[in-house]
Motif scaffolding. Structure first.
Motif, PDB file in Angstrom:
ATOM      1  N   LEU A  30     -32.906 127.310   2.768  1.00  0.00           N
ATOM      2  CA  LEU A  30     -33.149 127.076   4.193  1.00  0.00           C
ATOM      3  C   LEU A  30     -33.895 125.764   4.393  1.00  0.00           C
ATOM      4  N   ALA A  31     -34.950 125.599   3.595  1.00  0.00           N
ATOM      5  CA  ALA A  31     -35.733 124.369   3.688  1.00  0.00           C
ATOM      6  C   ALA A  31     -34.869 123.170   3.321  1.00  0.00           C
ATOM      7  N   MET A  32     -34.018 123.357   2.314  1.00  0.00           N
ATOM      8  CA  MET A  32     -33.163 122.259   1.884  1.00  0.00           C
ATOM      9  C   MET A  32     -32.195 121.825   2.978  1.00  0.00           C
ATOM     10  N   THR A  33     -31.608 122.801   3.691  1.00  0.00           N
ATOM     11  CA  THR A  33     -30.637 122.423   4.713  1.00  0.00           C
ATOM     12  C   THR A  33     -31.320 121.661   5.834  1.00  0.00           C
ATOM     13  N   VAL A  34     -32.477 122.146   6.240  1.00  0.00           N
ATOM     14  CA  VAL A  34     -33.183 121.435   7.310  1.00  0.00           C
ATOM     15  C   VAL A  34     -33.535 120.021   6.844  1.00  0.00           C
ATOM     16  N   PHE A  35     -34.009 119.945   5.589  1.00  0.00           N
ATOM     17  CA  PHE A  35     -34.364 118.656   5.011  1.00  0.00           C
ATOM     18  C   PHE A  35     -33.152 117.717   5.009  1.00  0.00           C
ATOM     19  N   PHE A  36     -32.017 118.216   4.540  1.00  0.00           N
ATOM     20  CA  PHE A  36     -30.826 117.375   4.490  1.00  0.00           C
ATOM     21  C   PHE A  36     -30.343 117.004   5.887  1.00  0.00           C
ATOM     22  N   GLY A  37     -30.486 117.950   6.815  1.00  0.00           N
ATOM     23  CA  GLY A  37     -30.111 117.655   8.190  1.00  0.00           C
ATOM     24  C   GLY A  37     -30.918 116.497   8.746  1.00  0.00           C
ATOM     25  N   VAL A  38     -32.213 116.525   8.464  1.00  0.00           N
ATOM     26  CA  VAL A  38     -33.084 115.455   8.962  1.00  0.00           C
ATOM     27  C   VAL A  38     -32.764 114.145   8.255  1.00  0.00           C
ATOM     28  N   VAL A  39     -32.668 114.214   6.918  1.00  0.00           N
ATOM     29  CA  VAL A  39     -32.453 112.994   6.133  1.00  0.00           C
ATOM     30  C   VAL A  39     -31.159 112.283   6.554  1.00  0.00           C
ATOM     31  N   PHE A  40     -30.092 113.067   6.688  1.00  0.00           N
ATOM     32  CA  PHE A  40     -28.813 112.435   6.973  1.00  0.00           C
ATOM     33  C   PHE A  40     -28.513 112.344   8.467  1.00  0.00           C
ATOM     34  N   GLY A  41     -29.322 113.015   9.261  1.00  0.00           N
ATOM     35  CA  GLY A  41     -29.100 112.954  10.694  1.00  0.00           C
ATOM     36  C   GLY A  41     -29.941 111.889  11.379  1.00  0.00           C
ATOM     37  N   ILE A  42     -30.986 111.438  10.690  1.00  0.00           N
ATOM     38  CA  ILE A  42     -31.948 110.566  11.369  1.00  0.00           C
ATOM     39  C   ILE A  42     -31.348 109.190  11.655  1.00  0.00           C
ATOM     40  N   TYR A  43     -30.563 108.659  10.717  1.00  0.00           N
ATOM     41  CA  TYR A  43     -30.026 107.321  10.920  1.00  0.00           C
ATOM     42  C   TYR A  43     -29.061 107.278  12.117  1.00  0.00           C
ATOM     43  N   PRO A  44     -28.059 108.183  12.156  1.00  0.00           N
ATOM     44  CA  PRO A  44     -27.185 108.166  13.341  1.00  0.00           C
ATOM     45  C   PRO A  44     -27.961 108.400  14.632  1.00  0.00           C
ATOM     46  N   ALA A  45     -28.967 109.276  14.575  1.00  0.00           N
ATOM     47  CA  ALA A  45     -29.742 109.585  15.782  1.00  0.00           C
ATOM     48  C   ALA A  45     -30.521 108.353  16.252  1.00  0.00           C
ATOM     49  N   ILE A  46     -31.067 107.606  15.288  1.00  0.00           N
ATOM     50  CA  ILE A  46     -31.793 106.378  15.661  1.00  0.00           C
ATOM     51  C   ILE A  46     -30.828 105.374  16.269  1.00  0.00           C
ATOM     52  N   ARG A  47     -29.644 105.278  15.646  1.00  0.00           N
ATOM     53  CA  ARG A  47     -28.635 104.366  16.188  1.00  0.00           C
ATOM     54  C   ARG A  47     -28.327 104.719  17.651  1.00  0.00           C
ATOM     55  N   ALA A  48     -28.181 106.028  17.876  1.00  0.00           N
ATOM     56  CA  ALA A  48     -27.863 106.478  19.231  1.00  0.00           C
ATOM     57  C   ALA A  48     -28.991 106.141  20.194  1.00  0.00           C
ATOM     58  N   SER A  49     -30.223 106.382  19.747  1.00  0.00           N
ATOM     59  CA  SER A  49     -31.361 106.221  20.657  1.00  0.00           C
ATOM     60  C   SER A  49     -31.593 104.758  21.015  1.00  0.00           C
ATOM     61  N   ARG A  50     -31.114 103.853  20.151  1.00  0.00           N
ATOM     62  CA  ARG A  50     -31.381 102.436  20.387  1.00  0.00           C
ATOM     63  C   ARG A  50     -30.279 101.748  21.175  1.00  0.00           C
ATOM     64  N   LEU A  51     -29.249 102.494  21.521  1.00  0.00           N
ATOM     65  CA  LEU A  51     -28.160 101.862  22.278  1.00  0.00           C
ATOM     66  C   LEU A  51     -28.680 101.313  23.600  1.00  0.00           C
ATOM     67  N   ASP A  52     -28.180 100.125  23.938  1.00  0.00           N
ATOM     68  CA  ASP A  52     -28.541  99.508  25.211  1.00  0.00           C
ATOM     69  C   ASP A  52     -27.709 100.171  26.309  1.00  0.00           C
ATOM     70  N   PRO A  53     -28.366 100.763  27.316  1.00  0.00           N
ATOM     71  CA  PRO A  53     -27.592 101.508  28.318  1.00  0.00           C
ATOM     72  C   PRO A  53     -26.537 100.652  29.026  1.00  0.00           C
ATOM     73  N   ILE A  54     -26.832  99.376  29.241  1.00  0.00           N
ATOM     74  CA  ILE A  54     -25.859  98.531  29.947  1.00  0.00           C
ATOM     75  C   ILE A  54     -24.583  98.400  29.136  1.00  0.00           C
TER      76      ILE A  54
END
Lengths: 412, 243
Positions: free
Chosen positions: A382-406
């Motif tokens: 369980l801990a491993m899946t959450v860990f992997f979710g965060v590790v591999f999900g953080i980069y795409p999520a950061i990319r998404a959050s930094r998109l310029d709305p315009i």
């Protein structure tokens, strides 16, 4: 946004691409199921093996012919299938002498094994013939269902007597008593003097019930045509005396074999402690190997998740732009996509968990050990899946959050 | 005299540096009062989109000052701008920008999702109210692809209204619509104007600009003209379009 709403939103997004989500999960499913199986089975197997070894008693040591590399851990030559002829009956008799080894209680001997075919009630039976001394039975914790085995005198005169394993007896005589009957092994007829209790196998593979035990001298003279032993077993007074006895036996055999340099030892002494150590070493290596496979699988699965999340971010660029225009902060977008990645891996982890538990249960059934589900087997994946979710999900999520709305709003 | 809701002072927006520098906006001074309906016009490249983005707090000016409701906002942080957009701005886009596979009601709720301390039931209630204002109460459970273009843009209007914005910013809102639907949307906007809403409309169609009480022409990043047209009744224009 509320937690429940966020989860619902993330699940919706995953549900829209069901097939894609499911395929993405495969790596995680396989990885987690491997982890669960390893943890759950590993414990069961270890308990099982330790139990088997300890049934031999902790105050017993075994001497096998041939030296072994790497002190007490490496396999001796005899185990590797090489015939070594350095251990003799005279060696065993010397060890049995309390003047040489003060702590000795009893000494058992065993010859090489050989095969024979006997005729049973329902056809031919393949029998393994094993030459032993009387003490071998007690040293191996074998009890008699019928009769009482042969004596030291039988060994001395190489008498043609035999003790049957339970399976063998049943196939030949059914429920009728066997002691006093005779059977023919190879070219000679042997008088049956005992039948062993049923049960006993070597790790569930070799059925000890199909063994026929004859005096070790008889085996050497009539069947094998040799005068060496494959094993000497020694019981000492207590577990604490085992190291002292080991040293005595070691010195005695070196003297008898004219060896001065320990590197040239032509025998190997094993105690239960050594065996435990070896088993743990083997189990450790096996676990490491499986863990490596699991880790690679999780890594590949994780990269798959990252990939699919990046695709998702690109596909939903306009949605991200809109959300930002309408007031979403960076961390709202980050949270949304991270949650999606975590839920994705968590679903994979759950599927993998169910699969892994089933696998561990099935192997336990097949191997005959107890199925045991520990806290570690639940929490770690369980801990491993959450860990992997965060590790591999953080980069795409950061990319998404930094998109310029315009830019994002106009993305086609 | 109505209060100034938007004040731009000597606003400049440039891209690039040195020789490659291009100015999208240059020395723009502009005041929009509460309750005005302003149309911003100009050929493509005149800077009207840039101006709308800065007005909508989606972009920051390079030089100059921007006062929104008396507060200077051109130097605020990204998070502060997000919150201001959420509370004070209502956006409409040419492509509607509704979330697919999401009901009309949930689309209208979307801006409220990013407002803390607003419960789901309250959000839904506000969204239903906004949908009623654009006459789409019956369609609240429909998905965007089950609605006509005009209805979709009306959902977008409801989404802009739901936050009770101080300014509604409409970027070519009829660009993707046929004449009939265009009129329908402009009717809704002018009704909102009559109800007291401040509306800033970016368009390149003179006919649409006619709905506004004030037309600002941009050319090469500068305000070329700023004309109050008085109270021309939009319905006369609708008549000229009618088949």
């Amino acid at each position: 946004m509320g937690t429940l709403g966020s989860i619902k939103l993330a699940l919706n997004a995953l549900w829209v691409n069901k097939a894609r989500s499911l395929l993405t999960l495969l790596g995680i499913v396989i990885g987690i199921s491997a982890v669960v199986t390893i943890i759950a089975s590993g414990e069961g197997v270890q308990q099982f093996v330790l139990g088997q070894i300890q049934s031999f008693g902790t105050n017993v040591m075994a001497i096998v012919p041939g030296g072994s590399e790497g002190e007490r851990i490496g396999p001796p030559a005899a185990v590797m299938g090489v015939t070594v002829t350095t251990l003799t009956i005279e060696d065993a008799q010397a060890i049995a002498n309390p003047r040489n080894v003060p702590d000795v209680v009893e000494v058992g001997m065993a010859s090489d094994a050989s095969q024979a075919v006997v005729t049973g009630r329902e056809g031919d039976i393949f029998v393994t013939i094993y030459g032993v001394s009387p003490a071998y039975f007690s040293l191996s914790s074998m009890d008699f269902a019928e009769g009482s085995g042969f004596s030291e005198d039988d060994v001395k005169i190489a008498n043609k007597v035999v003790v049957l394993g339970s399976t063998l007896k049943e196939k030949m005589f059914g429920d009728e008593p066997a002691v006093g009957q005779r059977i023919k092994l190879r070219n000679y007829r042997y008088r049956i003097v005992g039948v062993l209790e049923s049960g006993g196998s070597i790790f569930g593979i070799i059925d000890l019930g199909k063994f026929a035990y004859i005096p070790v001298t008889t085996a050497q003279q009539l069947i094998l045509g040799v005068n060496h032993l494959s094993e000497i077993m020694v019981r000492v007074t207590s577990e604490d005396r085992i190291e002292a006895a080991r040293a005595d036996v070691q010195n005695l055999l070196r003297e008898r074999h004219d060896t001065t340099d320990p590197k040239n030892d032509d025998f190997t002494i094993r105690t239960i402690k050594d065996a435990l150590q070896m088993i743990q070493l083997v189990m450790g290596a096996l676990t490491l190997f499986l863990a490596a496979i699991a880790a690679i699988s999780l890594l590949v699965g994780g990269i798959g998740i990252m990939n699919i999340m990046l695709v998702s971010v690109t596909e939903r660029t306009r949605e991200i732009g809109l959300r930002k225009a309408l007031g979403a902060r960076r961390r709202d977008i980050l949270g949304q996509f991270l949650l999606e990645a975590i839920l994705l891996t968590l679903i994979g982890g759950l599927l993998g968990f169910v699969l892994g538990i089933s696998g561990a249960f099935a192997t336990a059934q097949a191997g005959g050990w107890a199925f045991h589900l520990s806290v570690a087997a639940i929490v770690l994946p369980l801990a491993m899946t959450v860990f992997f979710g965060v590790v591999f999900g953080i980069y795409p999520a950061i990319r998404a959050s930094r998109l310029d709305p315009i830019v994002a709003l106009r993305y086609e | 005299m109505a209060a100034a809701i938007i004040q731009l002072k000597d606003l400049t927006k440039s891209y690039g540096k040195g020789l490659a520098e291009t100015r999208a906006l240059e020395g723009v001074n502009l005041t929009v009062n509460s309750g005005e309906f302003v149309a911003i016009m100009g050929p493509s490249g005149s800077g009207k989109s840039t101006l709308l983005h800065i007005l909508g707090l989606l972009d920051k000016p390079s030089l100059g000052q921007y006062f929104l409701d008396g507060r200077r906002v051109d130097h605020l942080s990204e998070n502060q701008l997000s919150d201001l957009r959420n509370q004070k701005m209502g956006f409409m886009f040419q492509a509607f920008n509704l979330l697919p596979r999401t009901s009309a009601l949930e689309n209208v709720e979307l801006p409220l999702v990013y407002r803390s301390g607003l419960r789901g039931a309250k959000r839904r209630q506000l969204a239903e109210l906004a949908l009623a204002q654009v006459g789409l109460s019956q369609r609240s459970n429909n998905l965007p692809n089950q609605l006509s273009g005009g209805e979709q843009q009306r959902v977008a209007i409801a989404r802009a209204l739901v936050v009770n914005p101080q300014v509604i910013l409409a970027d070519e809102p009829t660009g993707n619509l046929d004449t009939k639907n265009s009129i329908e949307i402009m009717e809704v906007l002018s009704r909102l104007h009559r109800e007291g809403r401040t509306i800033i409309l970016v368009t390149h169609e003179k006919d649409l600009a006619a709905y506004a009480g004030r037309v600002i022409q941009l050319r090469d990043g500068r305000v070329e003209s700023d004309i109050y047209q008085g109270n021309q009744h939009p319905l006369t224009l609708a008549a000229t379009w009618a088949p």
